[in-house]
Structures are given as C-alpha cells and as structure tokens.
Design an enzyme around this catalytic site. Structure first.
Site, mmCIF file in Angstrom:
data_model
loop_
_atom_site.group_PDB
_atom_site.id
_atom_site.type_symbol
_atom_site.label_atom_id
_atom_site.label_comp_id
_atom_site.label_asym_id
_atom_site.label_seq_id
_atom_site.Cartn_x
_atom_site.Cartn_y
_atom_site.Cartn_z
ATOM 1 N N ASP A 17 0.872 -1.166 0.000
ATOM 2 C CA ASP A 17 0.000 0.000 0.000
ATOM 3 C C ASP A 17 0.917 1.226 0.000
ATOM 4 O OD1 ASP A 17 -2.351 1.627 0.412
ATOM 5 O OD2 ASP A 17 -1.753 1.749 2.518
ATOM 6 N N ASP A 19 0.083 5.128 1.031
ATOM 7 C CA ASP A 19 -0.025 6.016 2.196
ATOM 8 C C ASP A 19 -0.087 5.198 3.486
ATOM 9 O OD1 ASP A 19 -0.997 8.918 0.960
ATOM 10 O OD2 ASP A 19 -1.677 7.211 -0.223
ATOM 11 N N ASP A 176 -1.824 -0.891 5.878
ATOM 12 C CA ASP A 176 -2.102 -0.418 7.233
ATOM 13 C C ASP A 176 -3.588 -0.205 7.496
ATOM 14 O OD1 ASP A 176 -2.165 1.844 5.496
ATOM 15 O OD2 ASP A 176 -1.970 3.155 7.243
#
Length: 231
Positions: A17, A19, A176
C-alpha cells in the site's frame, strides 16, 4: 492418517500500500487539511488526530476536518478543494518511512520484485513516485483509478500480480488498513499489517486476519524473507 501439512508457497514478490505503508504522506495530507480549515475560518486540528485518518484518503480527512453530516454538495466541494491544495504541495514533507529504503534495497538485492497497489488516484500517485525516484524501481504501480474496482476488491492486487509476472500466491501484500488485508486475503496473497502506519485508536487490527503484524519495515525480512539481508 491425517494429510501432511502443505508447505507455504515461496514468496517472490511484495506489494505495498502507499499512504501509511510505503510512504509517510501524513505531513502533506494533514497540511492540506490544515490549510483548508484555515480557508474556512477554523483552527488546525492536532496532527496525531489527523494522522490516524490519512489512510482513508480525502474522504476520511474531510470527515475528520468538517464532520460526517455535511450535505453532499458541500462535502464534494470541500473534498475537491482539499485535493487541489494537496496536489499543489504533493511532496514537501512526504518521505519513505524509516527503514523502508533498506527493505527495498534488500528485496532488490535478493531478486524479489516489489510493486505498489493504492487507492490514491494516478494523477497524485505518479508524480509523487517520480519525485521520490520510486516509479522506475517499482515493478508495477496500480492506482485507485487504474481499474474500475478499488480495494477492498481484490482486482487491483490480482492485476498487480499479473504485471509482476507472479501468481497471487507468490505475493505478500503489506498495508495499514483493514481493506488492505481484506483485499490481499481475497486475492489469495499472504498479508501483513504495517503497524508503523496510520492505524487509528479505534481500529482493531488483531481482527483483520492478517498473517503477521509488522512493527517495522525490517520485520518483513525476518518474518517472510529470512535469507534476504539488509545492507
């Protein structure tokens, strides 16, 4: 007799991922929200309050900055203005997370391909990666508008695996947010939680069903690639 346990497939690629996993974009994302609130005559929010919502993109930040009860047209206007401000200051404070450069170099040295799957739109993703010198290193970049589907749908991850020349089961996906783990699991990939990322206090990552929770980028090697070494 019980059937013998099947060995786990050997991983040949890592998908990240963006960000909150590969890049710490919170300084610039939070800065855009602070600027937008200032335009609206509102004081800045505490940085840590904004940080926990960065993985939810422009919607999450507008929600935390202005509430969730906005009229649709008001929300749309604020969201577009946020994106305009952010695009104008895309890479002022954004950096790789500490330890991430060493991880990328270790993967590259070991012949393990890596790529990016993000819900961030391409017009923001591509110049950001170019500025940081990551676009040419990444085997693939799948943005939020590359396909019709976005995470938590598995299609972007399956597309990324194809671009990398790998089967889904050959890949590890690190993110996250719960949608990252859901997408990775649905794609048939191994999954890991980036605990260094933008996990809000209200999140319950222990319920996401990931294969591992990593406290730092280097844990990726010890947990999944023990033969790879950092420089």
């Amino acid at each position: 007799m019980p059937e013998p346990c099947k060995p786990e497939p050997i991983l040949r690629g890592v998908l990240f991922d963006l960000d909150g996993t590969l890049l710490d974009t919170a300084p610039d994302m939070a800065g855009a929200l602070t600027a937008l609130r200032a335009e609206e005559g509102l004081p800045p929010l505490p940085f840590e309050q904004m940080r926990g919502h960065v993985s939810h993109g422009s919607k999450g930040l507008v929600d935390i900055g202005f509430g969730t009860a906005l009229a649709p047209e008001r929300f749309a206007a604020l969201r577009q203005r946020f994106l305009d401000i952010y695009a104008a200051s895309l890479c002022q404070g954004t950096r790789l997370f500490p330890g991430m450069e060493a991880l990328l170099r270790a993967l590259e040295s070991a012949g393990i391909v890596w790529g990016i799957v993000t819900n961030k739109p391409g017009y923001l993703t591509d110049p950001l990666l170019h500025t940081l010198g990551l676009g040419a290193r990444s085997r693939c970049v799948v943005s939020g508008d590359t396909l019709a589907q976005r995470k938590p749908h598995p299609a972007p991850l399956l597309h990324a695996a194809t671009l990398c020349g790998l089967a889904p089961g050959d890949c590890l996906y690190i993110g996250d947010a719960e949608r990252d783990i859901a997408a990775g699991r649905a794609a048939g990939m191994r999954t890991a939680i980036a605990r260094w990322g933008y996990i809000d206090a209200a999140d319950r990552p222990q319920t996401w069903g990931a294969d591992a929770a990593l406290e730092a980028p280097a844990d990726t090697l010890s947990r999944f690639f023990p033969d790879a070494r950092t420089a």
